[in-house]
Design a protein around this motif. Structure first.
Motif, short mmCIF file in Angstrom:
data_model
loop_
_atom_site.label_atom_id
_atom_site.label_comp_id
_atom_site.label_asym_id
_atom_site.label_seq_id
_atom_site.Cartn_x
_atom_site.Cartn_y
_atom_site.Cartn_z
N SER A 11 0.84 -1.20 0.00
CA SER A 11 0.00 0.00 0.00
C SER A 11 0.88 1.26 0.00
O SER A 11 2.04 1.23 0.43
CB SER A 11 -0.91 0.01 1.23
OG SER A 11 -0.15 0.23 2.40
N GLU A 12 0.30 2.34 -0.46
CA GLU A 12 1.01 3.62 -0.48
C GLU A 12 1.42 4.04 0.92
O GLU A 12 2.49 4.63 1.11
CB GLU A 12 0.15 4.70 -1.12
CG GLU A 12 0.01 4.55 -2.62
CD GLU A 12 -0.81 5.68 -3.23
OE1 GLU A 12 -0.76 6.81 -2.71
OE2 GLU A 12 -1.48 5.41 -4.24
N GLU A 13 0.58 3.71 1.90
CA GLU A 13 0.88 4.04 3.29
C GLU A 13 2.19 3.38 3.74
O GLU A 13 3.03 4.01 4.37
CB GLU A 13 -0.27 3.59 4.19
CG GLU A 13 -0.06 3.83 5.66
CD GLU A 13 -1.22 3.29 6.48
OE1 GLU A 13 -0.92 2.63 7.49
OE2 GLU A 13 -2.39 3.53 6.12
N LEU A 14 2.35 2.10 3.38
CA LEU A 14 3.57 1.39 3.75
C LEU A 14 4.77 1.92 2.98
O LEU A 14 5.87 2.00 3.52
CB LEU A 14 3.40 -0.11 3.52
CG LEU A 14 2.41 -0.81 4.45
CD1 LEU A 14 2.28 -2.28 4.06
CD2 LEU A 14 2.84 -0.68 5.89
N GLU A 19 9.81 4.83 2.92
CA GLU A 19 10.60 5.97 2.45
C GLU A 19 11.08 6.82 3.62
O GLU A 19 12.20 7.35 3.60
CB GLU A 19 9.80 6.82 1.46
CG GLU A 19 9.57 6.15 0.12
CD GLU A 19 10.85 5.80 -0.63
OE1 GLU A 19 11.89 6.48 -0.46
OE2 GLU A 19 10.82 4.80 -1.37
N GLY A 20 10.23 6.94 4.66
CA GLY A 20 10.64 7.66 5.87
C GLY A 20 11.84 6.99 6.52
O GLY A 20 12.77 7.67 6.99
N CYS A 25 17.72 6.75 7.60
CA CYS A 25 18.95 5.95 7.54
C CYS A 25 19.88 6.43 6.43
O CYS A 25 20.76 5.67 5.98
CB CYS A 25 18.61 4.48 7.37
SG CYS A 25 17.70 3.78 8.75
N ALA A 26 19.70 7.66 6.00
CA ALA A 26 20.51 8.19 4.90
C ALA A 26 22.00 8.14 5.21
O ALA A 26 22.82 7.89 4.32
CB ALA A 26 20.08 9.63 4.57
N ASP A 27 22.34 8.34 6.48
CA ASP A 27 23.76 8.31 6.86
C ASP A 27 24.37 6.93 6.67
O ASP A 27 25.58 6.79 6.51
CB ASP A 27 23.94 8.76 8.31
CG ASP A 27 23.19 7.89 9.30
OD1 ASP A 27 22.04 7.52 9.03
OD2 ASP A 27 23.78 7.58 10.37
N ARG A 32 15.95 0.70 0.18
CA ARG A 32 14.65 0.13 0.59
C ARG A 32 14.77 -1.37 0.79
O ARG A 32 14.27 -1.93 1.76
CB ARG A 32 13.57 0.45 -0.44
CG ARG A 32 13.12 1.88 -0.41
CD ARG A 32 11.99 2.12 -1.34
NE ARG A 32 12.42 1.89 -2.72
CZ ARG A 32 11.71 2.15 -3.79
NH1 ARG A 32 10.50 2.63 -3.68
NH2 ARG A 32 12.17 1.93 -5.00
N SER A 33 15.45 -2.04 -0.14
CA SER A 33 15.61 -3.49 -0.04
C SER A 33 16.33 -3.88 1.24
O SER A 33 15.96 -4.84 1.92
CB SER A 33 16.38 -4.03 -1.24
OG SER A 33 15.63 -3.91 -2.41
#
Length: 66
Positions: A11-14, A19-20, A25-27, A32-33
């Motif tokens: 779902s788009e919610e998930l 994505e959040g 965790c950008a650092d 996503r995988s």
């Protein structure tokens, strides 16, 4: 340990939640995988009854969609 690729529709919610997590965790440069794999690893290493929990979640999710 080998890797297996497969597609999943969520779902788009998930997707927004995922994505959040990617942003948070950008650092680490986490994809996503990699995050989904970490979530699945944590789930399957927990002490819950996986079959019962998955069945409960599927039923609850379907009731929301009715």
């Amino acid at each position: 340990m080998g890797r297996e690729k497969f597609g999943v529709a969520v779902s788009e919610e998930l997707v927004d939640e995922l994505e959040g997590l990617v942003d948070e965790c950008a650092d680490l440069g986490a994809s996503r995988s990699e995050i989904v794999e970490a979530i699945l690893t944590a789930y399957f290493q927990s002490d819950v009854d996986h079959v019962a929990r998955v069945r409960e979640l599927i039923i609850r999710r379907r009731e929301e969609d009715l």
